[in-house]
Write an enzyme that holds these catalytic residues in place. Structure first.
Site, PDB file in Angstrom:
ATOM      1  N   ARG A 192      56.674  37.238  34.941  1.00  0.00           N
ATOM      2  CA  ARG A 192      57.759  38.215  34.917  1.00  0.00           C
ATOM      3  C   ARG A 192      57.888  38.989  36.220  1.00  0.00           C
ATOM      4  O   ARG A 192      58.990  39.176  36.741  1.00  0.00           O
ATOM      5  CB  ARG A 192      57.555  39.224  33.772  1.00  0.00           C
ATOM      6  N   THR A 193      56.785  39.514  36.730  1.00  0.00           N
ATOM      7  CA  THR A 193      56.896  40.428  37.865  1.00  0.00           C
ATOM      8  C   THR A 193      57.469  39.692  39.074  1.00  0.00           C
ATOM      9  O   THR A 193      58.417  40.151  39.710  1.00  0.00           O
ATOM     10  CB  THR A 193      55.522  41.046  38.196  1.00  0.00           C
ATOM     11  N   ARG A 211      50.759  41.316  44.729  1.00  0.00           N
ATOM     12  CA  ARG A 211      49.887  41.450  43.562  1.00  0.00           C
ATOM     13  C   ARG A 211      48.523  40.952  43.989  1.00  0.00           C
ATOM     14  O   ARG A 211      48.411  39.880  44.611  1.00  0.00           O
ATOM     15  CB  ARG A 211      50.400  40.623  42.384  1.00  0.00           C
ATOM     16  N   HIS A 226      50.247  49.454  37.999  1.00  0.00           N
ATOM     17  CA  HIS A 226      51.374  48.517  37.994  1.00  0.00           C
ATOM     18  C   HIS A 226      52.631  49.378  37.877  1.00  0.00           C
ATOM     19  O   HIS A 226      53.293  49.419  36.840  1.00  0.00           O
ATOM     20  CB  HIS A 226      51.226  47.558  36.808  1.00  0.00           C
ATOM     21  N   LYS A 251      41.571  31.331  54.356  1.00  0.00           N
ATOM     22  CA  LYS A 251      40.849  31.070  55.611  1.00  0.00           C
ATOM     23  C   LYS A 251      40.145  32.319  56.113  1.00  0.00           C
ATOM     24  O   LYS A 251      39.566  32.307  57.203  1.00  0.00           O
ATOM     25  CB  LYS A 251      41.827  30.576  56.683  1.00  0.00           C
TER      26      LYS A 251
HETATM   27  C1  NCD Z   1      50.785  42.565  33.078  1.00  0.00           C
HETATM   28  C2  NCD Z   1      49.929  42.559  34.326  1.00  0.00           C
HETATM   29  O1  NCD Z   1      49.931  41.597  35.093  1.00  0.00           O
HETATM   30  O2  NCD Z   1      49.286  43.585  34.521  1.00  0.00           O
HETATM   31  N1  NCD Z   1      51.827  41.645  33.080  1.00  0.00           N
HETATM   32  C3  NCD Z   1      53.022  41.976  33.672  1.00  0.00           C
HETATM   33  O3  NCD Z   1      53.102  42.238  34.851  1.00  0.00           O
HETATM   34  N2  NCD Z   1      54.102  42.047  32.872  1.00  0.00           N
HETATM   35  C4  NCD Z   1      50.008  42.542  31.823  1.00  0.00           C
HETATM   36  C5  NCD Z   1      48.997  41.459  31.556  1.00  0.00           C
HETATM   37  O4  NCD Z   1      48.717  40.608  32.384  1.00  0.00           O
HETATM   38  O5  NCD Z   1      48.469  41.469  30.445  1.00  0.00           O
END
Ligand code: NCD
Length: 310
Positions: free
Chosen positions: A52-53, A103, A131, A82
């Site tokens: 999703r993100t 991320r 997040h 590397k």
């Molecule tokens: C979450 C995350 O990556 O922190 N997912 C997201 O971004 N919607 C939650 C998860 O991984 O459980």
């Protein structure tokens, strides 16, 4: 605001502006998008899995006429494999893109990235810490589903220790009026002291409720989260809490009229599939909202004349 790293960057007036801008972006997206970020490029650099993100950021950028360059499995496929430092990675990507979403499994690494970046850096999830854009999506979804963000009884369910989504949401709820937060987790996965002390500092009412059914029956928002298996120190520690708190349709039917169930997703087994058909099940709508909120955030960061004031 140059970067988006943590939820403590958002005060209430800014939150209200983001919710309003996200709603405008919903209408823009429904009309097929526009070209206001034409010629701009977003880099998405993900060192952890994501559906999703990453895809909603990329979709948001493209709905505004922009383009995307992406490193999807950056731990294996970028020069990090590397031994390149995050600072050097930023110095390179900033000459290829107008903003960067990271991320990463390491908490705080986005701050290092931002400290050397000449373009906006957005935290797409850093380890078990924060997040922030997910929390904004959650708040927008609450507003859309319930019609307000103040005076809400919110049950946070699941992994409140390693879950960066519920941690960020709790800290964002601390910026609303009259929130009451019920914390529903196995004792091993209790919300950490850093977040609890922030809730205490701003005077948010909160309490631990180990009985999920009791929390669900009195909540306006039930926010269910996945146990973050990948962050446990050992498989034994995970086995102790595996399967704790599963929301069934039977329990969900006891919810108040007008209440909602949210989940940042992905779901494993913590919400039974039979819940999906209930009117309270808002988690798929919530995932769609991710595009609208991220359109608003990208426009705010990249389009200087549309910048919001913090
Ligand atoms: C979450 C995350 O990556 O922190 N997912 C997201 O971004 N919607 C939650 C998860 O991984 O459980």
């Amino acid at each position: 605001m140059k970067h988006i790293l943590r939820v403590d960057q958002f005060d209430r007036p800014l939150l209200d502006q983001i919710l309003a801008r996200s709603d405008q972006m919903r209408l823009t997206a429904e009309r097929g998008g526009d070209r206001r970020l034409a010629g701009r490029i977003l880099a998405t650099v993900f060192y952890e899995p994501s559906t999703r993100t990453r895809l909603s950021f990329e979709s948001a950028m493209m709905r505004l006429g922009g383009n995307v360059v992406s490193s999807e499995m950056a731990a294996e496929t970028s020069s990090a494999a590397k031994g390149e430092s995050i600072e050097d990675t930023v110095r390179i990507i900033e000459s290829y893109a107008d903003a960067i979403v990271f991320r990463h499994p390491q908490a705080g690494i986005v701050d290092r990235a931002a400290s050397v970046a000449s373009v906006p850096v957005i935290n797409g999830g850093d380890g078990a810490r924060e997040h922030p854009t997910q929390a904004l999506v959650d708040l927008y979804s609450i507003n859309r589903e319930i019609g307000r963000i103040d005076h809400l009884n919110v049950a946070l369910v699941g992994d409140l220790k390693y879950g960066r989504a519920p941690r960020s949401l709790a800290m964002l709820l601390a910026r609303t009026e009259g929130a009451n937060i019920q914390l529903v987790s196995p004792p091993q996965l209790d919300l950490s002291d850093d977040v609890l002390s922030e809730l205490d500092r701003v005077g948010v009412s909160h309490g631990v409720e180990r009985d999920m059914a009791a929390a669900v029956a009195s909540a306006d928002v039930v926010y269910v989260t996945r146990i973050q298996k990948e962050r446990f120190p050992s498989s034994e520690a995970y086995a102790e809490v595996e399967g704790a708190y599963q929301l069934t349709a039977e329990t969900a039917r006891t919810m108040k009229p007008g209440s909602v169930i949210l989940h940042p997703l992905p779901r494993v087994d913590e919400i039974d599939a039979a819940v999906d058909a209930l009117p309270q099940a808002a988690y798929f709508r919530q995932a769609r909202n991710g595009v609208y909120v991220r359109m608003a955030l990208l426009n705010m960061l990249i389009n200087r004349h549309d910048a919001l004031t913090a």
